[in-house]
Every structure is written in structure tokens, then in C-alpha cells.
Design a protein around this motif. Structure first.
Motif, PDB file in Angstrom:
ATOM      1  N   VAL A   1       6.167  32.920  31.085  1.00 33.90           N
ATOM      2  CA  VAL A   1       6.563  31.684  31.770  1.00 33.90           C
ATOM      3  C   VAL A   1       6.561  31.900  33.279  1.00 33.90           C
ATOM      4  O   VAL A   1       6.184  31.016  34.057  1.00 33.90           O
ATOM      5  CB  VAL A   1       7.952  31.234  31.283  1.00 33.90           C
ATOM      6  N   SER A   2       6.925  33.108  33.709  1.00 33.74           N
ATOM      7  CA  SER A   2       6.994  33.412  35.138  1.00 33.74           C
ATOM      8  C   SER A   2       5.633  33.399  35.819  1.00 33.74           C
ATOM      9  O   SER A   2       5.547  33.317  37.048  1.00 33.74           O
ATOM     10  CB  SER A   2       7.647  34.789  35.347  1.00 33.74           C
ATOM     11  N   SER A   3       4.546  33.472  35.023  1.00 32.15           N
ATOM     12  CA  SER A   3       3.200  33.495  35.617  1.00 32.15           C
ATOM     13  C   SER A   3       2.668  32.100  35.917  1.00 32.15           C
ATOM     14  O   SER A   3       1.631  31.947  36.555  1.00 32.15           O
ATOM     15  CB  SER A   3       2.219  34.214  34.684  1.00 32.15           C
TER      16      SER A   3
ATOM     17  N   LEU B   1       3.458  24.443  31.327  1.00 31.21           N
ATOM     18  CA  LEU B   1       2.329  24.210  30.429  1.00 31.21           C
ATOM     19  C   LEU B   1       2.761  23.252  29.328  1.00 31.21           C
ATOM     20  O   LEU B   1       3.876  23.341  28.819  1.00 31.21           O
ATOM     21  CB  LEU B   1       1.854  25.531  29.812  1.00 31.21           C
ATOM     22  N   LYS B   2       1.891  22.332  28.961  1.00 28.55           N
ATOM     23  CA  LYS B   2       2.207  21.335  27.941  1.00 28.55           C
ATOM     24  C   LYS B   2       1.828  21.850  26.560  1.00 28.55           C
ATOM     25  O   LYS B   2       0.752  22.423  26.377  1.00 28.55           O
ATOM     26  CB  LYS B   2       1.449  20.034  28.225  1.00 28.55           C
ATOM     27  N   ILE B   3       2.711  21.642  25.607  1.00 25.25           N
ATOM     28  CA  ILE B   3       2.406  21.990  24.221  1.00 25.25           C
ATOM     29  C   ILE B   3       1.238  21.125  23.754  1.00 25.25           C
ATOM     30  O   ILE B   3       1.231  19.901  23.929  1.00 25.25           O
ATOM     31  CB  ILE B   3       3.625  21.757  23.307  1.00 25.25           C
TER      32      ILE B   3
ATOM     33  N   VAL C   1      -2.802  39.340  22.602  1.00 25.46           N
ATOM     34  CA  VAL C   1      -3.207  39.579  23.984  1.00 25.46           C
ATOM     35  C   VAL C   1      -2.232  38.858  24.905  1.00 25.46           C
ATOM     36  O   VAL C   1      -1.541  37.905  24.511  1.00 25.46           O
ATOM     37  CB  VAL C   1      -4.659  39.101  24.265  1.00 25.46           C
ATOM     38  N   TYR C   2      -2.186  39.294  26.150  1.00 26.82           N
ATOM     39  CA  TYR C   2      -1.331  38.710  27.182  1.00 26.82           C
ATOM     40  C   TYR C   2      -2.235  38.061  28.226  1.00 26.82           C
ATOM     41  O   TYR C   2      -3.355  38.537  28.480  1.00 26.82           O
ATOM     42  CB  TYR C   2      -0.435  39.758  27.802  1.00 26.82           C
ATOM     43  N   ALA C   3      -1.771  36.979  28.806  1.00 28.22           N
ATOM     44  CA  ALA C   3      -2.642  36.229  29.722  1.00 28.22           C
ATOM     45  C   ALA C   3      -1.805  35.520  30.776  1.00 28.22           C
ATOM     46  O   ALA C   3      -0.577  35.422  30.673  1.00 28.22           O
ATOM     47  CB  ALA C   3      -3.473  35.225  28.947  1.00 28.22           C
ATOM     48  N   GLN C   4      -2.519  35.025  31.773  1.00 31.21           N
ATOM     49  CA  GLN C   4      -1.902  34.185  32.793  1.00 31.21           C
ATOM     50  C   GLN C   4      -2.933  33.141  33.205  1.00 31.21           C
ATOM     51  O   GLN C   4      -4.151  33.325  32.994  1.00 31.21           O
ATOM     52  CB  GLN C   4      -1.467  34.990  33.994  1.00 31.21           C
ATOM     53  N   PRO C   5      -2.480  32.016  33.769  1.00 30.19           N
ATOM     54  CA  PRO C   5      -3.445  30.970  34.151  1.00 30.19           C
ATOM     55  C   PRO C   5      -4.517  31.522  35.080  1.00 30.19           C
ATOM     56  O   PRO C   5      -4.230  32.270  36.014  1.00 30.19           O
ATOM     57  CB  PRO C   5      -2.554  29.937  34.861  1.00 30.19           C
TER      58      PRO C   5
ATOM     59  N   ASP D   1      10.621  34.176  26.793  1.00 32.90           N
ATOM     60  CA  ASP D   1      10.025  34.184  28.128  1.00 32.90           C
ATOM     61  C   ASP D   1       8.531  33.928  28.116  1.00 32.90           C
ATOM     62  O   ASP D   1       7.851  34.132  29.128  1.00 32.90           O
ATOM     63  CB  ASP D   1      10.289  35.542  28.801  1.00 32.90           C
ATOM     64  N   TYR D   2       7.983  33.486  26.970  1.00 30.05           N
ATOM     65  CA  TYR D   2       6.531  33.323  26.859  1.00 30.05           C
ATOM     66  C   TYR D   2       6.139  31.944  26.328  1.00 30.05           C
ATOM     67  O   TYR D   2       6.809  31.378  25.460  1.00 30.05           O
ATOM     68  CB  TYR D   2       5.938  34.370  25.900  1.00 30.05           C
ATOM     69  N   TYR D   3       5.042  31.425  26.875  1.00 31.10           N
ATOM     70  CA  TYR D   3       4.288  30.394  26.184  1.00 31.10           C
ATOM     71  C   TYR D   3       3.423  31.120  25.159  1.00 31.10           C
ATOM     72  O   TYR D   3       2.820  32.144  25.464  1.00 31.10           O
ATOM     73  CB  TYR D   3       3.379  29.627  27.145  1.00 31.10           C
ATOM     74  N   VAL D   4       3.351  30.578  23.950  1.00 34.98           N
ATOM     75  CA  VAL D   4       2.561  31.212  22.892  1.00 34.98           C
ATOM     76  C   VAL D   4       1.403  30.285  22.536  1.00 34.98           C
ATOM     77  O   VAL D   4       1.608  29.110  22.199  1.00 34.98           O
ATOM     78  CB  VAL D   4       3.409  31.493  21.638  1.00 34.98           C
TER      79      VAL D   4
END
Length: 434
Positions: free
Chosen positions: A402-404, A410-412, A428-432, A381-384
Motif C-alpha cells: 500500500v505504501s508504494s 487502487l480500486k478493487i 511476486v511483489y510489485a509496485q505501480p 499492508d498489501y493490495y492483492v
């Protein structure tokens, strides 16, 4: 006989050699896979590591695994290269004769000529990058002149040999054309770069030239040495926006007793001064270091000095390991390995628990800030991704739900501004960012 599996063990410097070999194979009509979970090629090449005991054991176990596969007819040819076979070629030939041929760390390109039974082998001017397309490792030298008492690397690789600047610059330009934007600059000791050519350290000049290449987003520096540190490099890190505020510098210990016995050619006070100066000249820099416990003669007082140093330095990234005697090294010849294994393990555990607390505090301070992040992959469920302060494979990561990500994906390999929303001991955790 034109399908090849290449297995790489050990460090990123070995990975660069494997990538070079894969390109040679591909330029001569072979199909290659790298580090496959299910190797199915008719030819297997194992690139070994021989740095410490655990690495040697892993390399030997891997060779034995494929030697059995050859005996069972599941593969046709088996070759071994790299550090382990560089140092123990004769012993390996006697103990594991199922291997068709052993190569060292520097003659592996001969493998293809031997396989084709011909001197006619197409050259290669690029590397088959096995990492995600957007980042690559660039090796700027081979060997090491430092001769630390515990280290077998000089016995394996020999003296320091710098690559020509023009060759490195052309390699990076070529990688940029193929879509690479992030470069990990690696060497056994990168601050020695150029000394073997004209007696002067040219690492600052090299990094400045690389930073000026259009398309280079990030440059990250690995494996500096504390003695005779080239302080002009700090200006480049500070002033060039695409040179990451990050430095990997292995310090190993802090007590004068240990530094002398380890033959590190630097003192406790010089080490404190070095760390202080780096932080002063490059505000916000993240330092990665490696420390050793249990070296012969290490006392409780020596270890407590090391603990106090880590408390003071507050390294953003730190790894540690217990001393392992390597035959032929100065320490193996001069000292008895007199620190019991249970004491080594206890000290290592205490040191890493201390660092875990420091890392937790450092990561927590990032919450609320906006940072530039490159996306490496999608996992569940995450972009890393990573910030400029995080090297691939070894450092903490940035997890973006991904839900954020509203209204798209988001492009690799792309870079985004991310707001840090939470943290744990390492990641750490983040969002756009809005």
C-alpha cells in the motif's frame, strides 16, 4: 422462514450451481448469505462434493454439523444437494434422516418449489455472483464422456451435455453489464464442447465469440483434456488479446504404463508433442496441470519418468495428489490399490518439492518486467492482485505494498500496469509502473 444460508463445498462448478440457486431464492423473496462464517439463517442448503474421499468426508462432516444444529433448534430446515447426494442419496437418507430432503446435482431447482409447496416459482435470468464483482465463473457444459479409470465424475454427472452457445454468450453479456470483466470458463472437459451437439469441437469458436464481446477484459480456460486436443483453440489464445495466455490441462501422468492403466487414451510421446506444440504456438503461455501419484501398478520407474517429465516441461502451475480409490470406478473394479500409502506420500512430497524449485525460478524471471494486474482485495499492508497468468483461488498472486501507491488508492477490480520488484516460491511483489 425467509432467511437462507447456502454452503458450497468443492469446485467452482458447484459454486455456479449455488449462485443459480441463490438467485432463485432471492427472486422469490428470500434473503440469502453464502459461505457465512456464522450461519444464522432459518434454512440451510449444503451443496456437497463427492469427488474424492477427503471431499466426501468434508461434506458428511458439514451435514452432520448442521443436522445437530437443527436438532438443537438453531435452524428450522436443512437441505442437501450436489455431487455427494447425487451419488449416495439413499444411503444419506438412511444415515442422516435429520435432513429435510436430499437433492442431486441436477434437480436442485425443485427445492424452492418443495419449500413453497407450489409450482409457482419465479424464474431467474441471471446469477447472484458470490465472487468479487469483477470476475465470475461461466460453466459451458455438464458431465463427461472421457471415463478415466480413476474418476467418479461420469458416475455422478453422466454424459457430456454442452450449453447452447447463444445462452452462454447472453450470460456473459449480462455479467458484463453488471460490472464483471474477467471470466473463468469452466467445464469438466471444455475441449469436448459441442461434440454432443453435432460431432464437432466448437470450443475455439465459442471462445472467439466471447472474446469479441465489448467489456470482456480477460477470459481464462480451465480443464482441457490432452487426447484429441483442438489445436485451432491455440490460434484464438494467441491472437485474441483478452484471452489469457493460460491453459489448465490435467495430464495426470506420463509413463505409457500409467496412461494405459488410467485409460487416458493418449501416449507419452503424444503428451510431450502436445506440450511442445502448445508452447510453440502460444509463446509465453502459462500451463497449469494436475498430476497423480500412486495409481495401482505405479512402479519406481513410472514415477521417475514423471519426475523427468516435470523437469522437462517446467509447468508454471502444477498441482498433484495421491491416488484414492473410488468405489464403482473402473480402477476400483479392475485393480488392487497396491501402492502403500507411505510410498504415495513420499512420491507426492518429492514431486511437489521439484515443482517448488521450478516455480521459484519461473517467478524470479519476472522481476523487472511490467505486467497488467487486476486488484482483487486489500489484505493488511498489501493490495492483492493477479496477472493474466493467475486464476483466482488456485494460483500465485501479486502483492503490491500500500505504501508504494503514491497520491491515491487502487480500486478493487481495476487493472493497472505493475513493475515486478521481487518474488518468492509462488507469489511476486510489485509496485505501480512509472
Amino acid at each position: 422462514m425467509n432467511s437462507v444460508d447456502v454452503i458450497t463445498l468443492g469446485c467452482s462448478k458447484n459454486l455456479v450451481d449455488s449462485e443459480t440457486l441463490i438467485t432463485l431464492f432471492e427472486n422469490n423473496g428470500y434473503r440469502c448469505t453464502h459461505d457465512s462464517d456464522n450461519p444464522q439463517g432459518e434454512i440451510v442448503v449444503i451443496n456437497t462434493c463427492g469427488f474424492i474421499q477427503d471431499a466426501k468426508e468434508e461434506s458428511i462432516e458439514t451435514i452432520l454439523q448442521f443436522a445437530q444444529a437443527k436438532e438443537e433448534g438453531r435452524i428450522k430446515k436443512l437441505f442437501v444437494m450436489g455431487c455427494l447426494s447425487q451419488r449416495y442419496k439413499k444411503e444419506l437418507e438412511e444415515e442422516i434422516p435429520q435432513v429435510d430432503k436430499y437433492y442431486g446435482k441436477f434437480d436442485y431447482k425443485q427445492l424452492l418449489k418443495d419449500l413453497k409447496e407450489s409450482n409457482s416459482v419465479s424464474g431467474c435470468c441471471s446469477r447472484h455472483i458470490t465472487t468479487p464483482k469483477h470476475y465470475a465463473y461461466v460453466k459451458i457444459s455438464e458431465g463427461c464422456n472421457r471415463h478415466c479409470a480413476y474418476c467418479a465424475i461420469p458416475l455422478i454427472t453422466g454424459k457430456h451435455v454442452s450449453r447452447p452457445q447463444e445462452e452462454i454468450i447472453e450470460e456473459v453479456k449480462g455479467l458484463v453489464k453488471s460490472g464483471t470483466t474477467e471470466f473463468q470458463i469452466i467445464a469438466q472437459e471444455l475441449t469436448y464442447y459441442g461434440v454432443d451437439i453435432d460431432g464437432k469441437q466448437h470450443i475455439a469458436e465459442l471462445i472467439e465469440q466471447l472474446a469479441d464481446i465489448p467489456g470482456v477484459q480477460w477470459i481464462r480456460l480451465h480443464y482441457a483434456y490432452p487426447a484429441h486436443f483442438p489445436f485451432n483453440l491455440l490460434r484464438v489464445i494467441r491472437e485474441k488479446e483478452n484471452v489469457c495466455k493460460y491453459l489448465d490441462i490435467a495430464l495426470q501422468h506420463i509413463s505409457d504404463n500409467m496412461l494405459t492403466r488410467m485409460e487416458r487414451h493418449v501416449s507419452k510421446s503424444e503428451t510431450y508433442d502436445l506440450v511442445e506444440r502448445i508452447r510453440k504456438e502460444v509463446p509465453g503461455i502459462h500451463l497449469r496441470t494436475t498430476l497423480m501419484v500412486g495409481f495401482p501398478g505405479e512402479t519406481e520407474d513410472d514415477f521417475e519418468e514423471l519426475m523427468d517429465f516435470v523437469k522437462w516441461a517446467k509447468f508454471e502451475r502444477m498441482g498433484a495428489f495421491a491416488y484414492s480409490e473410488e468405489e464403482g470406478t473402473p480402477s476400483a473394479c479392475k485393480y488392487v490399490d497396491d501402492v502403500p500409502q507411505d510410498v504415495k506420500d513420499a512420491r507426492l512430497s518429492r514431486l511437489m518439492r521439484l515443482q517448488q524449485g521450478i516455480s521459484t525460478e519461473i517467478q524470479a524471471r519476472k522481476v523487472g518486467s511490467v505486467m497488467k494486474v487486476v486488484i482483487d482485495r486489500v489484505e493488511g499492508d498489501y493490495y492483492v492482485g493477479r496477472t493474466q497468468y493467475c486464476s483466482p483461488e488456485v494460483d500465485p498472486e501479486v502483492l503490491v505494498p500500500v505504501s508504494s501507491v503514491r497520491g491515491g488508492t487502487l480500486k478493487i477490480g481495476a487493472y493497472y500496469n505493475m513493475k515486478i520488484t521481487d518474488s518468492d516460491e509462488f507469489d511476486v511483489y510489485a509496485q505501480p509502473a512509472e
